[in-house]
Write a protein that holds these residues in place. Structure first.
Motif, PDB file in Angstrom:
ATOM      1  N   ALA A 119       0.829  -1.200   0.000  1.00  0.00           N
ATOM      2  CA  ALA A 119       0.000   0.000   0.000  1.00  0.00           C
ATOM      3  C   ALA A 119       0.873   1.263   0.000  1.00  0.00           C
ATOM      4  N   MET A 120       2.057   1.190   0.646  1.00  0.00           N
ATOM      5  CA  MET A 120       2.911   2.367   0.811  1.00  0.00           C
ATOM      6  C   MET A 120       3.971   2.468  -0.302  1.00  0.00           C
ATOM      7  N   ALA A 121       3.835   1.591  -1.273  1.00  0.00           N
ATOM      8  CA  ALA A 121       4.882   1.499  -2.300  1.00  0.00           C
ATOM      9  C   ALA A 121       5.223   2.857  -2.924  1.00  0.00           C
ATOM     10  N   SER A 122       4.220   3.724  -3.021  1.00  0.00           N
ATOM     11  CA  SER A 122       4.444   5.003  -3.696  1.00  0.00           C
ATOM     12  C   SER A 122       5.065   6.031  -2.762  1.00  0.00           C
ATOM     13  N   SER A 123       5.086   5.744  -1.445  1.00  0.00           N
ATOM     14  CA  SER A 123       5.601   6.759  -0.518  1.00  0.00           C
ATOM     15  C   SER A 123       6.815   6.188   0.209  1.00  0.00           C
ATOM     16  N   SER A 124       7.987   6.709  -0.119  1.00  0.00           N
ATOM     17  CA  SER A 124       9.207   6.158   0.468  1.00  0.00           C
ATOM     18  C   SER A 124       9.259   6.442   1.965  1.00  0.00           C
ATOM     19  N   GLU A 125       8.691   7.602   2.331  1.00  0.00           N
ATOM     20  CA  GLU A 125       8.679   7.957   3.750  1.00  0.00           C
ATOM     21  C   GLU A 125       7.805   6.968   4.534  1.00  0.00           C
ATOM     22  N   GLY A 126       6.641   6.697   3.979  1.00  0.00           N
ATOM     23  CA  GLY A 126       5.711   5.759   4.641  1.00  0.00           C
ATOM     24  C   GLY A 126       6.343   4.381   4.739  1.00  0.00           C
ATOM     25  N   LEU A 127       7.002   3.978   3.623  1.00  0.00           N
ATOM     26  CA  LEU A 127       7.608   2.664   3.591  1.00  0.00           C
ATOM     27  C   LEU A 127       8.670   2.533   4.678  1.00  0.00           C
ATOM     28  N   ALA A 128       9.418   3.607   4.855  1.00  0.00           N
ATOM     29  CA  ALA A 128      10.469   3.600   5.868  1.00  0.00           C
ATOM     30  C   ALA A 128       9.875   3.444   7.260  1.00  0.00           C
ATOM     31  N   ALA A 129       8.802   4.203   7.503  1.00  0.00           N
ATOM     32  CA  ALA A 129       8.159   4.138   8.824  1.00  0.00           C
ATOM     33  C   ALA A 129       7.646   2.727   9.092  1.00  0.00           C
ATOM     34  N   ILE A 130       7.040   2.128   8.084  1.00  0.00           N
ATOM     35  CA  ILE A 130       6.491   0.783   8.248  1.00  0.00           C
ATOM     36  C   ILE A 130       7.614  -0.197   8.573  1.00  0.00           C
ATOM     37  N   ASN A 131       8.715  -0.094   7.772  1.00  0.00           N
ATOM     38  CA  ASN A 131       9.816  -1.015   7.989  1.00  0.00           C
ATOM     39  C   ASN A 131      10.427  -0.845   9.369  1.00  0.00           C
ATOM     40  N   ALA A 132      10.496   0.427   9.803  1.00  0.00           N
ATOM     41  CA  ALA A 132      11.058   0.689  11.139  1.00  0.00           C
ATOM     42  C   ALA A 132      10.198   0.045  12.216  1.00  0.00           C
ATOM     43  N   ALA A 133       8.889   0.205  12.026  1.00  0.00           N
ATOM     44  CA  ALA A 133       7.972  -0.370  13.022  1.00  0.00           C
ATOM     45  C   ALA A 133       8.123  -1.880  13.041  1.00  0.00           C
ATOM     46  N   ALA A 134       8.254  -2.471  11.848  1.00  0.00           N
ATOM     47  CA  ALA A 134       8.379  -3.923  11.767  1.00  0.00           C
ATOM     48  C   ALA A 134       9.659  -4.367  12.456  1.00  0.00           C
ATOM     49  N   GLN A 135      10.707  -3.592  12.228  1.00  0.00           N
ATOM     50  CA  GLN A 135      11.971  -3.870  12.875  1.00  0.00           C
ATOM     51  C   GLN A 135      11.795  -3.902  14.386  1.00  0.00           C
ATOM     52  N   GLU A 136      11.104  -2.863  14.816  1.00  0.00           N
ATOM     53  CA  GLU A 136      10.877  -2.709  16.251  1.00  0.00           C
ATOM     54  C   GLU A 136      10.116  -3.915  16.811  1.00  0.00           C
ATOM     55  N   LEU A 137       9.136  -4.415  16.014  1.00  0.00           N
ATOM     56  CA  LEU A 137       8.339  -5.550  16.482  1.00  0.00           C
ATOM     57  C   LEU A 137       9.102  -6.869  16.349  1.00  0.00           C
ATOM     58  N   GLY A 138      10.216  -6.804  15.698  1.00  0.00           N
ATOM     59  CA  GLY A 138      11.045  -7.995  15.642  1.00  0.00           C
ATOM     60  C   GLY A 138      10.782  -8.887  14.462  1.00  0.00           C
ATOM     61  N   PHE A 139      10.265  -8.338  13.386  1.00  0.00           N
ATOM     62  CA  PHE A 139      10.115  -9.196  12.201  1.00  0.00           C
ATOM     63  C   PHE A 139      10.182  -8.347  10.941  1.00  0.00           C
ATOM     64  N   GLY A 140      10.102  -8.959   9.788  1.00  0.00           N
ATOM     65  CA  GLY A 140      10.000  -8.245   8.526  1.00  0.00           C
ATOM     66  C   GLY A 140      11.350  -7.872   7.926  1.00  0.00           C
ATOM     67  N   ASN A 141      12.209  -8.881   7.714  1.00  0.00           N
ATOM     68  CA  ASN A 141      13.446  -8.558   7.037  1.00  0.00           C
ATOM     69  C   ASN A 141      13.357  -8.750   5.541  1.00  0.00           C
TER      70      ASN A 141
END
Lengths: 353, 660
Positions: free
Chosen positions: A331-353
């Motif tokens: 869904a966030m593919a078009s927004s690099s900022e959004g994508l970064a936030a999502i990935n950061a959150a996933a990192q924080e939750l301990g998954f999504g590499n």
């Protein structure tokens, strides 16, 4: 309340039956008891002897015996003395008739009777059925019609969903089979038959039902009911992620006001909450399901995606959380900022590499 | 509205029964004629209300009014009209209505015909009858109300048990109830007289016709029930010593003793105390029968779906009326004036012997019926006392009684001559023995008891013929006088002779069952099975659809010496809405005997397993009972036992210029 008139009338008759004899002033008949009886017997013996029915010597012996009894009876005296006249006694008896009879009758009838119930003879009931509009009589009428004309498509179409409604699932299966026989294979009736099979099996999507739904979806892939039960079949196989995906898919293009949408959301909520089916979590699960559905419809809410992932993680549903991450990235593919936030959150939750 | 008015009328009858129970008794004790007369009017009014109520219930059945629970449970709109009407008494509630209807009918009849009775006696009798009616109407209204309504109104009823869809249902219960309930009048007379404190010849003359009437109906009711069971149940037997059959047999035995006793009391003013006791016991046994059937203490073809409150209620009624009657008896009987004296060898003496045998037989049946029930209640062990017990106890007693009967019948009143009686009976005895011997030599096989039984039957029939002959024949008299005298004999004498001959006929029928033949077999079409002189050939088996049922039928030709004697069909029926198939026995009547075929099973390969019987002279069993009832009827219309005789005789006395 027309019935109270004859009731009053009957009561009146009963009371009168008691009061009338009490009003009579006539004396007791003097029966004389045994005395009269043996006198009568003497006459009878003489008559029989005169007609030659008994031998003269037999008659003589019988007469002597009867006369002996007669003497004994006369000695013991008449029994039928009349008691002293007592107005009080008669009043007491009259009171029993006048008060006790209506009181007993009305008390018992008051408890046991149904004065407002009319008679319901069969012929009248049948006539009534023809004009009645309640569901039972409507069904009965349609059934009678179908018994006479089993090829009436409209009749089957009317009765099949009603059978489902009133929980006569086996009859519903038969009705849909009739429709399939008359109309030829079609997705709607296959789905109906499948639903009836599932309900008859108390909610289990049996392999028979699955085949029926597959047939329905082969004919029309958008058949909502068939899709819905196929998703439940996945649930029952243990494939929660797959089932959720199907539900989300179904919600696409369904207006919120549609009743089916509500049912699907409830189903999702149940699925999400199923891991920890305690009371509080049921509510949380409902909210998560709602959020999930909302994001599926409109994926632009970055924080919403993060919240969804976190929620699944908290509920211990790792697979769903990972699934949410995949969808969020898409869904966030078009927004690099959004994508970064999502990935950061996933990192924080301990998954999504 | 009819249904509700019927319900209300029943409740009004309850209130009136209360009045009938209390006011006349009060009047009788206070010697107040006005209060006493309330009894008659209340009896008539009760009868009117119960009749109305019963008619309303019947209307609900005829119109298939499914707002009435009782109709829903026991009827169906497609049932033939006759079974809608008889279906009213096919179930517990409806049959209690019939019971109550007959109860108040008898009370009304007593009130109507009792005009010539001493008023105090009439008042006491009606009062006791009112108490019985009150108890039973209360039972119906409170525990077994047939007017209970349902809502929503079911579209269709649940139908009638297929076994009951038979003309037998229209005949057997009403006759039986007329008998059972009829004895309530004897009870009311006995208790009324005990309250009244006077038991005299008038009492005996009035109680006799009612007892006779009840006995007559009970005889017919039992006999029709037996024939119904014989052809409907498909078991091939006609008496099963089933507790419910025994429950009807016990009042019959006691009632038979009572009928004889009232004769002694009326004619000879003797045996009063004993008569009173018998009257109380006879109705007590009727009540016991009602308790056994309706309390749920046993299950049989007769038992109604029962619940414990009903059982307790009936037990209460039973205890009150039996206990009350006997307590009153114990208190009052010693005060009764004893009547006429008689020698041991006399008609009275013979009737005492008859009473003792009947009472002993009744006791044997009572023990055999109640012991298993009591044992099951106490220890939980279910045992069954079947035919062997009764054959070893009741049957020998009855045989002894019957062997003695023709001699007792011919003894004179007061002082008899045994030798003279024996001489009169010589010819009859001689012929009977000859019959037995001829039977023994001619018929091979079968039990020895069978020819002896036929001899006993012949002895009873010939004894009755001889009784009529010896009373009509005088040395030197012409045939014309003989016939005239025979016809001039009192109808009661003819009635007694006919009834006793009827027992003989029944005994022959029973004895002949010893020569019955039965055979079992599995037959394919065209195959045969032998039963005695007959053989059954299976023609075909097929399926037949009737009104409300589907039946597998096997059709047989009955062959005799290679010739065709008739056809029988037997089958298994499955009624709509019922899963238990019923067996329809096939019966072919040949003379007085019957070929009886009852199918067990239809097999897939078209063969049929079958039980077949040849029953020689079997119809005599029931014909004999019809003769007995006819004898009772003859005695009933004897002018001496007409109920109003005292009044009429008084009128005759006045015409003759005598003071009455």
């Amino acid at each position: 309340m027309l019935i109270w008139l004859p009731i009053a009338l009957l009561t009146g008759v009963a009371v009168l039956a008691v009061l009338l004899p009490l009003g009579s002033r006539s004396k007791a008949r003097d029966e004389g008891g045994d005395v009269a009886f043996y006198r009568a017997r003497l006459t009878e013996i003489e008559g029989d002897a005169a007609r030659g029915l008994i031998e003269p010597q037999d008659a003589e012996a019988a007469k002597i015996e009867a006369a002996r009894f007669l003497l004994a009876a006369e000695r013991s005296g008449p029994d039928e003395r009349e008691g002293a006249f007592s107005l009080g006694r008669r009043r007491g008896a009259a009171l029993i008739g006048l008060v006790l009879v209506p009181v007993i009758a009305l008390a018992f009838y008051g408890v046991l009777g149904a004065p407002d119930r009319a008679d319901a003879p069969y012929a009248e009931q049948q006539a009534l059925l023809k004009t009645s509009t309640d569901i039972d009589s409507l069904m009965l009428r349609v059934e009678q019609q179908l018994a006479a004309h089993p090829d009436d498509v409209k009749g089957w179409q009317v009765i099949a969903p009603i059978y489902l409604e009133v929980a006569r699932y086996n009859d519903a299966v038969k009705a849909y089979l009739q429709l399939l026989r008359l109309k030829g294979p079609n997705a709607a009736d296959f789905s109906g038959q499948g639903e009836a099979l599932v309900l008859a099996a108390e909610g289990v999507v049996t392999s028979e039902a699955r085949q029926v739904f597959e047939q329905a979806l082969a004919l029309d892939g958008t058949q909502l009911r068939a899709r819905y039960y196929s998703a439940i079949a996945l649930e029952q196989d243990g494939d929660r992620v797959g089932a959720l995906a199907r539900y989300r898919e179904m919600l696409q293009g369904l207006p919120d006001t549609n009743g089916a949408a509500g049912a699907i959301r409830a189903r999702m909520a149940a699925l999400i909450g199923a891991a920890e089916p305690s009371g509080q979590n049921a509510m949380i699960a409902g909210m998560v399901a709602q959020l999930d559905a909302k994001l599926e419809a409109d994926g632009s809410d970055r924080d919403g995606w993060i919240k969804l992932m976190r929620s699944y993680q908290v509920l211990g549903q790792r697979a769903n959380a990972e699934d949410a991450l995949v969808r969020a990235r898409k869904a966030m593919a078009s927004s690099s900022e959004g994508l970064a936030a999502i990935n950061a959150a996933a990192q924080e939750l301990g998954f999504g590499n | 509205m009819t249904v509700e008015l019927g319900h209300y009328a029943l409740i009004l009858a309850l209130a009136l029964a209360f009045v009938q129970m209390t006011v006349p008794l009060w009047g009788s004790l206070a010697r107040d004629p006005a209060l006493m007369r309330v009894g008659r009017m209340a009896a008539w009014a009760s009868f009117g209300f119960v009749t109305f109520s019963y008619a309303a219930l019947t209307m609900a059945y005829v119109n298939s009014d499914f707002s009435v629970l009782n109709v829903v449970m026991n009827s169906h709109s497609a049932k033939p009209l006759i079974y809608k009407i008889s279906g009213v008494w096919s179930n517990h509630e409806g049959s209690m209505m019939l019971w109550v209807l007959i109860l108040v009918l008898f009370a009304a009849l007593v009130a109507w015909r009792g005009g010539g009775m001493p008023e105090r006696l009439l008042a006491s009798v009606l009062s006791v009858q009112g108490a019985i009616a009150f108890a039973f109407i209360l039972f119906v209204v409170v525990t077994s109300n047939p007017f209970e309504r349902v809502f929503p109104i079911p579209v269709e009823g649940q139908g009638l048990n297929p076994v009951l869809q038979d003309p037998g249902l229209a005949i057997h219960p009403p006759l039986l109830y007329l008998g059972y309930v009829g004895f309530s009048i004897a009870y009311s007379f006995a208790v009324g007289a005990l309250i009244h404190g006077r038991i005299d010849a008038v009492f005996a003359r009035f109680v006799r016709p009612w007892t006779l009437l009840a006995w007559l109906f009970l005889t017919l009711g039992i006999s029709m029930g037996s024939y119904w069971a014989y052809y409907e149940l498909g078991w091939g037997g006609w008496w099963f010593w089933d507790p419910v059959e025994n429950a009807s047999l016990m009042p019959w035995l006691m009632g038979t003793a009572l009928v004889h006793c009232t004769v002694v009391m009326e004619k000879r003013d003797a045996l009063k105390v004993w008569t009173i006791l018998l009257a109380i016991l006879t109705f007590s046994l009727s009540l016991l029968g009602a308790f056994i059937v309706r309390s749920g203490v046993l299950t049989s073809v007769h038992s109604f779906a029962s619940d414990p409150t009903r059982g307790v209620f009936i037990l209460g009624i039973l205890t009150f009326f039996v206990g009350g009657g006997l307590a009153l008896f114990a208190w009052r009987a010693p005060m009764l004036r004893q009547g006429g004296l008689f020698a041991a060898v006399s008609r009275e003496g013979a009737l005492i012997v008859n009473n003792l045998f009947l009472a002993a037989t009744c006791a044997a049946v009572l023990i055999g019926t109640l012991y298993p029930l009591a044992l099951e209640a106490i220890s939980g062990a279910a045992i069954s006392v079947g035919a062997p017990f009764f054959n070893a106890t009741a049957v020998p007693l009855v045989v002894m009684l019957l062997a003695f009967l023709p001699i007792g019948q011919t003894l004179a009143w007061k002082r008899g001559n045994l030798l003279g009686a024996a001489q009169r009976m010589m010819v009859a005895l001689g012929i009977s023995i000859l019959v037995s011997l001829v039977m023994l030599s001619m018929v091979h096989g079968g039990p020895v008891a069978a020819p002896l039984g036929v001899g006993l039957g012949a002895w009873l029939i010939l004894g009755s013929v001889s009784e009529i002959m010896s009373r009509s024949w005088r040395r030197g008299a012409t045939l014309r006088i003989f016939v005239a005298r025979a016809f001039g004999l009192p109808r009661a004498a003819w009635g007694a002779a006919l009834a006793h001959a009827g027992i003989g006929v029944t005994v022959i029928g029973i004895a002949a069952t010893g020569w019955g033949v039965e055979n079992l077999g599995v037959l394919k079409p065209g195959e045969r099975i032998e039963i005695g002189a007959y053989s059954l050939v299976l023609d075909k088996s097929f399926v037949r659809n009737g009104q409300g049922f589907r039946e597998d039928v096997a059709r047989f030709s009955v062959m005799e010496n290679g010739g065709f004697a008739g056809a029988v069909e037997t089958g298994k029926r499955v009624h709509a809405g019922r899963y238990m198939p019923t067996t329809e026995a096939g019966i072919l009547t040949l003379g007085l005997g019957q070929v009886y075929a009852s199918v067990n099973d239809f097999h897939a390969d078209g063969s049929v397993s079958l039980k077949a019987y040849w029953k020689p002279l079997v119809l005599l069993i029931w014909l004999g009972s019809l003769l007995m009832a006819a004898g009772g009827g003859l005695a009933l219309i004897d002018r001496r036992s007409r109920i109003g005789i005292v009044v009429r005789s008084k009128a005759a006395a006045l015409l003759a210029g005598r003071p009455a």
